[in-house]
Enzyme design. Sequence first.
Site, PDB file in Angstrom:
ATOM      1  N   THR A   1     -45.291  79.783 -12.520  1.00  0.00           N
ATOM      2  CA  THR A   1     -46.261  78.901 -11.560  1.00  0.00           C
ATOM      3  C   THR A   1     -46.193  77.512 -11.086  1.00  0.00           C
ATOM      4  O   THR A   1     -46.029  77.164  -9.941  1.00  0.00           O
ATOM      5  CB  THR A   1     -47.773  79.371 -12.039  1.00  0.00           C
ATOM      6  OG1 THR A   1     -47.984  80.618 -12.242  1.00  0.00           O
ATOM      7  CG2 THR A   1     -48.630  78.719 -10.959  1.00  0.00           C
TER       8      THR A   1
ATOM      9  N   LYS B   1     -48.999  84.428  -5.007  1.00  0.00           N
ATOM     10  CA  LYS B   1     -48.846  84.922  -6.435  1.00  0.00           C
ATOM     11  C   LYS B   1     -49.200  86.547  -6.466  1.00  0.00           C
ATOM     12  O   LYS B   1     -50.105  86.771  -5.822  1.00  0.00           O
ATOM     13  CB  LYS B   1     -50.053  84.336  -7.388  1.00  0.00           C
ATOM     14  CG  LYS B   1     -50.202  84.906  -8.854  1.00  0.00           C
ATOM     15  CD  LYS B   1     -49.367  84.127  -9.658  1.00  0.00           C
ATOM     16  CE  LYS B   1     -49.955  84.684 -10.944  1.00  0.00           C
ATOM     17  NZ  LYS B   1     -49.060  83.811 -12.110  1.00  0.00           N
TER      18      LYS B   1
ATOM     19  N   GLU C   1     -44.243  84.446  -6.215  1.00  0.00           N
ATOM     20  CA  GLU C   1     -44.061  84.645  -7.618  1.00  0.00           C
ATOM     21  C   GLU C   1     -44.292  85.901  -8.346  1.00  0.00           C
ATOM     22  O   GLU C   1     -45.088  86.717  -7.975  1.00  0.00           O
ATOM     23  CB  GLU C   1     -45.240  83.541  -8.377  1.00  0.00           C
ATOM     24  CG  GLU C   1     -44.942  83.447  -9.834  1.00  0.00           C
ATOM     25  CD  GLU C   1     -46.177  82.835 -10.346  1.00  0.00           C
ATOM     26  OE1 GLU C   1     -46.412  82.980 -11.638  1.00  0.00           O
ATOM     27  OE2 GLU C   1     -46.802  81.996  -9.834  1.00  0.00           O
ATOM     28  N   GLY C   2     -43.465  86.195  -9.067  1.00  0.00           N
ATOM     29  CA  GLY C   2     -43.660  87.509  -9.673  1.00  0.00           C
ATOM     30  C   GLY C   2     -44.383  87.705 -10.758  1.00  0.00           C
ATOM     31  O   GLY C   2     -45.271  86.764 -10.795  1.00  0.00           O
TER      32      GLY C   2
ATOM     33  N   THR D   1     -38.878  73.149 -19.710  1.00  0.00           N
ATOM     34  CA  THR D   1     -39.120  73.042 -21.294  1.00  0.00           C
ATOM     35  C   THR D   1     -40.535  73.359 -21.651  1.00  0.00           C
ATOM     36  O   THR D   1     -41.352  73.035 -21.415  1.00  0.00           O
ATOM     37  CB  THR D   1     -38.764  71.597 -21.553  1.00  0.00           C
ATOM     38  OG1 THR D   1     -37.517  71.230 -21.157  1.00  0.00           O
ATOM     39  CG2 THR D   1     -38.957  71.417 -23.057  1.00  0.00           C
TER      40      THR D   1
ATOM     41  N   PRO E   1     -38.752  68.693 -17.613  1.00  0.00           N
ATOM     42  CA  PRO E   1     -39.335  68.411 -19.053  1.00  0.00           C
ATOM     43  C   PRO E   1     -40.559  68.982 -19.259  1.00  0.00           C
ATOM     44  O   PRO E   1     -41.307  69.331 -18.219  1.00  0.00           O
ATOM     45  CB  PRO E   1     -38.945  66.907 -19.051  1.00  0.00           C
ATOM     46  CG  PRO E   1     -39.303  66.518 -17.508  1.00  0.00           C
ATOM     47  CD  PRO E   1     -38.722  67.558 -16.779  1.00  0.00           C
TER      48      PRO E   1
END
Length: 233
Positions: free
Chosen positions: A16, A37, A115-116, A176, A207
């Site tokens: 997301t 979504k 988005e899956g 990350t 990051p």
Amino acid sequence: MKGFFIAGTDTGIGKTCVSAGLTHLLAQAGLKTAAIKSLAAGQDFVDGHWVNEDVQRLRQASNMDLTDAEVGPLQLRAACAPHIAAQLEGVTISREALLSAIRGVAARADVCVVEGVGGFRVPLIAGWDTADLAVDLQLPVVLVVGMRLGCINHALLTAEAVRARGLRLEAWVANTVDADMPYLAENLAALTDALDGLQVPCWGHVPRLADPSAPAVASHLVQASVWSALQLP
């Protein structure tokens, strides 16, 4: 439909956040961008309404006037596998209805970011999972790789699964998840080598951010690579 299907190596790895960042990047370029979504499991009761945090995040990133129901055409309350959440609520997931809702919103946009759910293969109904959803939509796939122990195996298996479905794996984004991941740079290098060998470029490394807002995530994506994929100047 023009846009991207955002898949992940697992659940909870930042699909997301990356979807919102990519949506923001496209919207800032002046493209009418819809973020969708496809299926959201997990809602909170806020000010008299059931809301999903991911749907809210994607809605805010889009530059279109979309409702919660348009951004999240199928929202379920329990935060668990969607087929289980649907059973708990007595909801029947309809392949035709979900595809129609996604395509209807995408048709009003210049580009869409869909988005899956969870990883690449999550069951929805008998004989139809999220990989089948991606095939039905026929959008190029952007793979979000959660950078934590096991990510190389998960990424390469997912890349293999995407290609086995006849889909184009357009790019991958490193996100990350574990800020203290040992040998992060070495893992990134191994993934880059392996996916470069499959001609899958990296669109950026996000990051661990204190505030993973859409603009903050977008700042870590490679704009030129996204434009090239969309064949924009």
